[in-house]
Design an enzyme around this catalytic site. Sequence first.
Site, PDB file in Angstrom:
ATOM      1  NE  ARG A 257      -4.207   1.908   1.923  1.00 18.24           N
ATOM      2  CZ  ARG A 257      -5.399   1.945   2.478  1.00 18.24           C
ATOM      3  NH1 ARG A 257      -5.832   0.913   3.184  1.00 18.24           N
ATOM      4  NH2 ARG A 257      -6.176   2.993   2.333  1.00 18.24           N
ATOM      5  CG  HIS A 282      -2.956  16.110  -1.681  1.00 21.59           C
ATOM      6  ND1 HIS A 282      -1.884  15.810  -0.856  1.00 21.59           N
ATOM      7  CD2 HIS A 282      -3.308  14.955  -2.281  1.00 21.59           C
ATOM      8  CE1 HIS A 282      -1.610  14.518  -0.959  1.00 21.59           C
ATOM      9  NE2 HIS A 282      -2.464  13.969  -1.816  1.00 21.59           N
TER      10      HIS A 282
HETATM   11  N1  NAD Z   1      -8.602   8.626   3.397  1.00 23.63           N
HETATM   12  C1  NAD Z   1      -7.733   8.555   2.412  1.00 23.63           C
HETATM   13  O1  NAD Z   1      -7.299   7.479   2.012  1.00 23.63           O
HETATM   14  C2  NAD Z   1      -7.313   9.826   1.746  1.00 23.63           C
HETATM   15  C3  NAD Z   1      -6.558   9.765   0.579  1.00 23.63           C
HETATM   16  C4  NAD Z   1      -6.220  10.957  -0.056  1.00 23.63           C
HETATM   17  C5  NAD Z   1      -6.621  12.169   0.472  1.00 23.63           C
HETATM   18  N2  NAD Z   1      -7.353  12.190   1.628  1.00 23.63           N
HETATM   19  C6  NAD Z   1      -7.827  13.460   2.187  1.00 23.63           C
HETATM   20  O2  NAD Z   1      -8.706  14.047   1.249  1.00 23.63           O
HETATM   21  C7  NAD Z   1      -8.708  15.459   1.450  1.00 23.63           C
HETATM   22  C8  NAD Z   1      -8.635  16.138   0.121  1.00 23.63           C
HETATM   23  O3  NAD Z   1      -9.759  15.753  -0.653  1.00 23.63           O
HETATM   24  P1  NAD Z   1     -10.382  16.718  -1.763  1.00 23.63           P
HETATM   25  O4  NAD Z   1      -9.310  17.169  -2.650  1.00 23.63           O
HETATM   26  O5  NAD Z   1     -11.559  16.035  -2.299  1.00 23.63           O
HETATM   27  O6  NAD Z   1     -10.759  18.007  -0.896  1.00 23.63           O
HETATM   28  P2  NAD Z   1     -12.172  18.610  -0.441  1.00 23.63           P
HETATM   29  O7  NAD Z   1     -13.061  17.610   0.151  1.00 23.63           O
HETATM   30  O8  NAD Z   1     -11.833  19.798   0.370  1.00 23.63           O
HETATM   31  O9  NAD Z   1     -12.799  19.085  -1.823  1.00 23.63           O
HETATM   32  C9  NAD Z   1     -12.140  20.114  -2.561  1.00 23.63           C
HETATM   33  C10 NAD Z   1     -13.074  21.299  -2.778  1.00 23.63           C
HETATM   34  O10 NAD Z   1     -14.005  20.950  -3.795  1.00 23.63           O
HETATM   35  C11 NAD Z   1     -15.344  21.161  -3.341  1.00 23.63           C
HETATM   36  N3  NAD Z   1     -16.142  20.139  -3.999  1.00 23.63           N
HETATM   37  C12 NAD Z   1     -16.076  18.795  -3.813  1.00 23.63           C
HETATM   38  N4  NAD Z   1     -16.888  18.173  -4.674  1.00 23.63           N
HETATM   39  C13 NAD Z   1     -17.478  19.140  -5.428  1.00 23.63           C
HETATM   40  C14 NAD Z   1     -18.392  19.110  -6.507  1.00 23.63           C
HETATM   41  N5  NAD Z   1     -18.836  17.969  -7.027  1.00 23.63           N
HETATM   42  N6  NAD Z   1     -18.796  20.295  -7.014  1.00 23.63           N
HETATM   43  C15 NAD Z   1     -18.315  21.471  -6.540  1.00 23.63           C
HETATM   44  N7  NAD Z   1     -17.422  21.547  -5.542  1.00 23.63           N
HETATM   45  C16 NAD Z   1     -17.007  20.396  -4.992  1.00 23.63           C
HETATM   46  C17 NAD Z   1     -15.272  21.068  -1.854  1.00 23.63           C
HETATM   47  O11 NAD Z   1     -16.315  21.780  -1.245  1.00 23.63           O
HETATM   48  C18 NAD Z   1     -13.906  21.691  -1.560  1.00 23.63           C
HETATM   49  O12 NAD Z   1     -14.014  23.073  -1.537  1.00 23.63           O
HETATM   50  C19 NAD Z   1      -7.539  15.765   2.356  1.00 23.63           C
HETATM   51  O13 NAD Z   1      -8.027  16.069   3.641  1.00 23.63           O
HETATM   52  C20 NAD Z   1      -6.749  14.472   2.400  1.00 23.63           C
HETATM   53  O14 NAD Z   1      -6.067  14.283   3.610  1.00 23.63           O
HETATM   54  C21 NAD Z   1      -7.705  11.045   2.262  1.00 23.63           C
HETATM   55 ZN    ZN Z   2      -2.580  11.972  -2.429  1.00 19.56          ZN
END
Ligand code: NAD
Ligand code: ZN
Length: 384
Positions: A257, A282
Amino acid sequence: MTAPTPAPIISQARAGEHIVVEVALAERAYDIVIGRGAIASLGARIKALRPGAKTVIVTDESVAKHHLATVEAILAASGIASSTFVVAPGEGSKNYATFEAVCEAIIAARIERNDLVIALGGGVIGDLAGFAAASVRRGLDFVQVPTSLLAQVDSSVGGKTGINSRHGKNLIGAFHQPILVIADTALLDTLSPREFRAGYAEVAKYGLLGDAAFFAWLEANWTDVFAGGPSREQAIAACCRAKAGVVARDERETGERALLNLGHTFGHAFEAGAGYSQRLLHGEAVSLGCTLAFEFSARKGLVGGNTAGRVRAHLAAVGLPTQIQDVPGGVPDADALMSLIAQDKKVKRGQLTFILARGVGEAFVANDVDPAEVRAFLNEKISE
Ligand SMILES: NC(=O)c1ccc[n+]([C@@H]2O[C@H](COP(=O)([O-])OP(=O)(O)OC[C@H]3O[C@@H](n4cnc5c(N)ncnc54)[C@H](O)[C@@H]3O)[C@@H](O)[C@H]2O)c1
Ligand SMILES: [Zn+2]
């Protein structure tokens, strides 16, 4: 250039059908349903999995604006009771205060052991609502409805949930697998182009780490992925299949992983250097990190310079940052980057662990990387 034959990992869904990828974790196995309009099956699938379950939808304000009413209507049409809890958008919501608020909302909604939490949003909501589901009543079942590209290909699959500590990201959390993931690729139409592009870095990462044919397919088909054509769901399905395979073989990240962290050691240092701000998302940091991981591999003689150049060319073509000079506002100096890398990764006997590559699709865990070599490499890159 003729499009290469799609890799076996790419499969076509028949018209009107969605692609289903199984995460094979024995009694905790679950399906990822992928496709345009897949959300319409949410109610029926929940009824089949948990007849009579009540639900609470956890989402953020931006996602709620575009998609909450649809999800509520789909649940209502299936006779599934739902309440909703909306948090502020952004990484800031992965904190103790919001976690507490989500847990209290779940309890107030009388969600019990045979009910469900639905995480409707990007990775922030998946991590936050997933961790609340893992914690309330010592574990409630939950469904992931990822709405960002990053969440559809990465964070919604695999069961890592959590929030941030003042000491660092994702330091408080739990492994808690969802019982269902619905990745409706049409929900991505409302995502900002920048967020979509950032998520694409994780898509390319799957090709770079383990599937050269998929990477070649992306080089030929990425415009259709961005445009929302059939390649979008095929690409997302390929990523989910790759992640599902890795997770089924190594759920707790004791080995394979770790390859999913390709580009993330360099990437996290730049992300932290930019203060986890809008300056560098990110996925943008992962794009830069993947390019640097291949260039560092080339410097060590593991891959040819043209392989690293090919990686950079593709990520740059989609508009992602691939060189340190692409980071607006600049980056910390090599010493500061090295201390960020050392904080992120445990240093064992003076050596660093990096994911390096012997070619496109051939990443491996290198446990014996000399920090002095990384520092010299970063200095070269900063002064390019
Ligand atoms: N659990 C895991 O395995 C794992 C893996 C990778 C990242 N992460 C986590 O994920 C997070 C990042 O995820 P992200 O990039 O999705 O960020 P996020 O959830 O903040 O979404 C990014 C932005 O897009 C907006 N958004 C999301 N979907 C939308 C849509 N369909 N239409 C309009 N706006 C939308 C959100 O409101 C936000 O402002 C971090 O906290 C990271 O640590 C977790
Ligand atoms: Zn990543």
